[in-house]
Design a protein around this motif. Structure first.
Motif, PDB file in Angstrom:
ATOM      1  N   HIS A 194     -58.245 -48.577  67.634  1.00 18.13           N
ATOM      2  CA  HIS A 194     -56.938 -48.213  67.543  1.00 18.13           C
ATOM      3  C   HIS A 194     -56.480 -46.699  67.093  1.00 18.13           C
ATOM      4  N   ASP A 199     -54.562 -54.968  75.525  1.00 14.44           N
ATOM      5  CA  ASP A 199     -53.546 -53.930  74.853  1.00 14.44           C
ATOM      6  C   ASP A 199     -53.808 -53.448  73.584  1.00 14.44           C
ATOM      7  N   ARG A 213     -50.635 -45.077  66.403  1.00 13.22           N
ATOM      8  CA  ARG A 213     -48.909 -45.549  66.495  1.00 13.22           C
ATOM      9  C   ARG A 213     -48.205 -44.439  66.156  1.00 13.22           C
ATOM     10  N   GLN A 266     -54.945 -49.790  71.854  1.00 11.61           N
ATOM     11  CA  GLN A 266     -54.752 -48.879  72.008  1.00 11.61           C
ATOM     12  C   GLN A 266     -55.915 -47.740  71.762  1.00 11.61           C
ATOM     13  N   LYS A 306     -62.216 -50.930  75.253  1.00 10.97           N
ATOM     14  CA  LYS A 306     -61.283 -51.705  74.600  1.00 10.97           C
ATOM     15  C   LYS A 306     -61.955 -53.377  74.376  1.00 10.97           C
TER      16      LYS A 306
END
Length: 340
Positions: free
Chosen positions: A99, A316, A322, A318, A312
């Motif tokens: 992530h 979902d 973030r 990433q 992945k």
């Protein structure tokens, strides 16, 4: 078993691969870490109060906010939401190495904390350092039926069996009160001084191609028994919020899952002198910063890791953090994108 003697500038070779120079502070016959003598006797130590408890709590809150941002239902202040299904993908007790976690702004802010930098500057005798782009750990006290294999121990060392000398000092920035039942670092006390003897007497257990050059070795139960027979015992390291845990990469350890009622919140930190990196690895560091890739623990001799590298695990997942980081000048130096 005597410790091999290397000068402060001697370069070690494994086959045709240069595995780096041993350049610890001082010019002792047997290299020592003068600021933290426990590293040279037991292989680990706890440095108290590197950042304030108040600052540590701020980072805990930011770590929870980061997890809340995935929109899966987790709320840091609502324990009824503390379930695995409400969190992004993680491994072990609560290790987030995907992530873009290594490049979240709060992770970079921790790396640039003056007290954290000074902790490693005392080891290497310089504050011109490079830092690893390592992950984040939020180990929550989940029910055992939810954890499954994630709660299992994985005793290992983070050093190649081919490197039988002081090579790397790793660290954990501990952000939450961490007692005997909370998740966190568990070390096999007494294993550190036996590192060389074990690999020298177990050559028959090396794979056909020989011991791996990778800075990692996982121990089987029978191999661990060799250490138990010599009096080694597991110890869960306890630390307060704001403490830094240091350990020599030759010390057998693993990250224990939380078994009490408190969470573990921490980030992994590892620094080495910038002058020792090769031009090729420096360019790879810059690519990792550009692509928000995590790395393995050693800032100089590392592998790029993370979502973009491995692919992945969920739709979902990433690749980018973030909160895209804005690096201060000091952080840019630590990253290797700005020269000292």
């Amino acid at each position: 078993m005597p410790v091999p003697v290397y000068s402060a500038t001697e370069t070690q070779e494994v086959g045709s691969q240069n595995v780096g120079s041993l350049k610890l502070r001082g010019h002792h016959a047997i290299p020592t870490t003068s600021a933290y003598p426990e590293l040279d006797t037991q292989g680990y130590t706890v440095v108290k109060g590197v950042i304030s408890k108040e600052k540590a709590q701020e980072y805990v809150d930011r770590a929870y906010k980061w997890l809340e941002g995935f929109g899966k239902g987790f709320k840091g202040d609502d324990r009824s939401t503390w379930h695995i299904d409400n969190l992004p993908e993680f491994s072990k007790g609560g290790l987030y190495n995907r992530h873009g976690s290594g490049h979240e702004q709060f992770a970079w802010d921790i790396r640039a904390e003056p007290g954290v930098i000074e902790t490693f500057a005392k080891i290497w005798g310089t504050d011109e350092l490079l830092v690893s782009f390592d992950g984040v750990n939020v180990s929550l006290p989940f029910p055992e039926e939810e954890m499954g294999d994630r709660a299992k121990a994985w005793p290992h060392v983070d050093q190649s069996p081919l490197r039988r000398f002081k090579h790397c000092i790793q660290g954990i920035m501990n952000l939450h009160e961490n007692g005997p039942d909370d998740g966190g670092l568990a070390v096999l006390t007494g294993s550190f001084p036996l590192y060389n003897e074990f690999f020298e007497t177990h050559e028959d257990e090396a794979p056909p191609e020989g011991w791996s050059w990778r800075d990692s070795h996982n121990f089987t139960e029978s191999q661990l028994q060799w250490f138990y027979d010599r009096g080694c015992k597991w110890t869960k390291i306890e630390a307060g919020p704001g403490d830094v845990i240091l350990w020599d990469s030759r010390c057998i350890h693993y990250g224990a899952a939380a078994h009490g009622d408190r969470p573990r919140v921490a980030t992994y930190i590892c620094y080495k002198p910038a002058k020792d990196i090769t031009p090729e690895m420096l360019e790879l560091r810059k690519e990792c910063v550009k692509n928000y890739d995590n790395t393995s623990h050693d800032p100089l001799m590392f592998r790029a890791t993370g979502t973009r590298i491995y692919g992945k695990l969920t739709e979902d997942e990433q690749e980018k953090p973030r909160e895209l980081p804005v690096l201060s000048e000091r952080a840019q130096q630590l990253a290797g994108v700005k020269a000292y």
